[in-house]
Scaffold this motif. Structure first.
Motif, PDB file in Angstrom:
ATOM      1  N   LEU A   1       0.861  -1.182   0.000  1.00 31.45           N
ATOM      2  CA  LEU A   1       0.000   0.000   0.000  1.00 31.45           C
ATOM      3  C   LEU A   1       0.900   1.235   0.000  1.00 31.45           C
ATOM      4  O   LEU A   1       1.833   1.312   0.815  1.00 31.45           O
ATOM      5  CB  LEU A   1      -0.892  -0.018   1.251  1.00 31.45           C
ATOM      6  CG  LEU A   1      -1.877   1.131   1.379  1.00 31.45           C
ATOM      7  CD1 LEU A   1      -2.946   1.063   0.283  1.00 31.45           C
ATOM      8  CD2 LEU A   1      -2.540   1.107   2.760  1.00 31.45           C
ATOM      9  N   THR A   2       0.621   2.181  -0.892  1.00 31.02           N
ATOM     10  CA  THR A   2       1.475   3.372  -1.001  1.00 31.02           C
ATOM     11  C   THR A   2       1.630   4.041   0.369  1.00 31.02           C
ATOM     12  O   THR A   2       0.631   4.303   1.050  1.00 31.02           O
ATOM     13  CB  THR A   2       0.843   4.374  -2.004  1.00 31.02           C
ATOM     14  OG1 THR A   2       0.588   3.662  -3.207  1.00 31.02           O
ATOM     15  CG2 THR A   2       1.770   5.540  -2.282  1.00 31.02           C
ATOM     16  N   GLY A   3       2.863   4.263   0.764  1.00 34.66           N
ATOM     17  CA  GLY A   3       3.141   4.927   2.043  1.00 34.66           C
ATOM     18  C   GLY A   3       3.100   3.989   3.239  1.00 34.66           C
ATOM     19  O   GLY A   3       3.379   4.407   4.359  1.00 34.66           O
ATOM     20  N   HIS A   4       2.743   2.718   3.004  1.00 34.64           N
ATOM     21  CA  HIS A   4       2.643   1.736   4.101  1.00 34.64           C
ATOM     22  C   HIS A   4       3.271   0.414   3.679  1.00 34.64           C
ATOM     23  O   HIS A   4       2.559  -0.546   3.359  1.00 34.64           O
ATOM     24  CB  HIS A   4       1.178   1.493   4.495  1.00 34.64           C
ATOM     25  CG  HIS A   4       0.539   2.671   5.130  1.00 34.64           C
ATOM     26  ND1 HIS A   4      -0.125   3.641   4.427  1.00 34.64           N
ATOM     27  CD2 HIS A   4       0.486   3.051   6.440  1.00 34.64           C
ATOM     28  CE1 HIS A   4      -0.569   4.566   5.251  1.00 34.64           C
ATOM     29  NE2 HIS A   4      -0.215   4.235   6.481  1.00 34.64           N
ATOM     30  N   PRO A   5       4.606   0.341   3.681  1.00 29.35           N
ATOM     31  CA  PRO A   5       5.260  -0.894   3.211  1.00 29.35           C
ATOM     32  C   PRO A   5       4.859  -2.130   4.018  1.00 29.35           C
ATOM     33  O   PRO A   5       4.955  -3.254   3.521  1.00 29.35           O
ATOM     34  CB  PRO A   5       6.752  -0.592   3.373  1.00 29.35           C
ATOM     35  CG  PRO A   5       6.824   0.621   4.243  1.00 29.35           C
ATOM     36  CD  PRO A   5       5.542   1.370   4.101  1.00 29.35           C
TER      37      PRO A   5
END
Ligand code: SIN
Length: 306
Positions: free
Chosen positions: A98-102
């Protein structure tokens, strides 16, 4: 899947432990199934007290799956709650973070502008998450963001029960042996039939080298024995001729996922499901491809299996 699998409805006589004074008065209701309980009345968008956390932790060990109903949580809140149980693991398919949430793996069949937004065939075969790592996962938390009107269930099988009911001659044949687990075991097969399996870079391959794991592991917190092989990631039993290894593994796979060991989770909106990968295998049953399914998964690092 067959209709005789457990429905996951709460049992008629719910067990509601007494909450210590001053704590959140949520209920924990075991399912009438070989595993699992639902947690009602707990809001995970709010910080959890040490007492409430201890109650959740105990229930997770007792039931192996907790279904937290109606959790309107953000990705940050999912990550924060997951971290209470240990460090989080980053999935090798960074394409589906998820973008910004590896720490969040998007599990989804949705394709936008010709590109899959998540891993659409995650859980296509029975497995325990990240069993191919030296330190496989303690547990995974899957949050329902968008559910299909039909299908999309997740099946979970109790590997303690599978061990306890394994015929004694099979128990003797496999106890103390090790088996190889590898992420690549069925990768080419999945790649041939789906758009969700990109070619791996050399760096990705280096992160998922084969490992040996005990076929029967002892749960580090409860001391219970569990079968720890799966049709997705386990390729062979170390030290045995190929034919003998194949035959034993096929018997273990078939026994492990018998209907009487399985709970079928039928998702409700905003469910957060937390399963113990040291005790269970799981499988995604799939849904019609035209129906959207979007789930966010966090995965907690566990111990070296023994
Ligand atoms: C998984 O194997 O982590 C995904 C399970 C599911 O999508 O139901």
């Amino acid at each position: 899947m067959t209709a005789n699998l457990h429905s996951g409805q709460p049992s008629r006589r719910p067990y509601v432990p007494q909450a210590p004074a001053g704590t959140n008065r949520f209920g924990i209701h075991p399912f009438d199934a070989p595993l699992g309980a639902e947690v009602i009345g707990l809001d995970l968008s709010q910080p959890l007290s040490a007492e409430d956390f201890a109650r959740i932790h105990r229930a997770h060990l007792d039931h192996h799956v907790l279904v937290f109903r109606d959790q309107r949580i953000t990705p940050d809140q999912q990550v924060a709650f997951s971290r209470r149980f240990g460090p989080l693991q980053i999935h090798v398919l960074h394409q589906f973070q998820l973008t910004g949430h590896p720490e969040i793996l998007v599990v989804s069949n949705v394709v936008e502008n010709g590109k899959p937004i998540g891993l659409g065939d995650a859980g296509h075969f029975w497995h325990s998450d990240l069993s191919y790592k030296d330190k496989p996962s303690l547990g995974s938390l899957l949050h329902a963001r968008e559910l299909p009107a039909e299908g999309g269930d997740t099946l979970l099988a109790n590997m303690h029960l599978a061990w306890d009911t394994l015929p004694v001659e099979l128990q003797r044949a496999v106890d103390g042996l090790q088996a190889e687990h590898t992420y690549l075991a069925r990768y080419a097969e999945l790649q041939a039939r789906s758009p969700w399996r990109p070619d791996l870079t050399p760096e990705q391959v280096a992160r998922v080298l084969p490992v040996l794991q005990p076929i029967v592991r002892t749960h580090p917190e409860t001391g219970r024995k569990a079968i720890f092989v799966s049709e997705h990631f386990t390729t062979r039993i170390a030290g045995l001729p190929e034919g003998e290894s194949r035959e034993l593994l096929d018997q273990l796979f078939a026994h492990s996922t018998r209907a009487e060991h399985v709970y079928r989770h039928r998702w409700q909106g905003n469910d957060l499901v937390f399963w113990d990968n040291r005790s269970l295998l799981h499988l995604a049953a799939g849904c019609p491809p035209e129906l959207r399914r979007v789930m966010y998964r966090t995965t907690i690092e566990g111990d070296v299996p023994r």
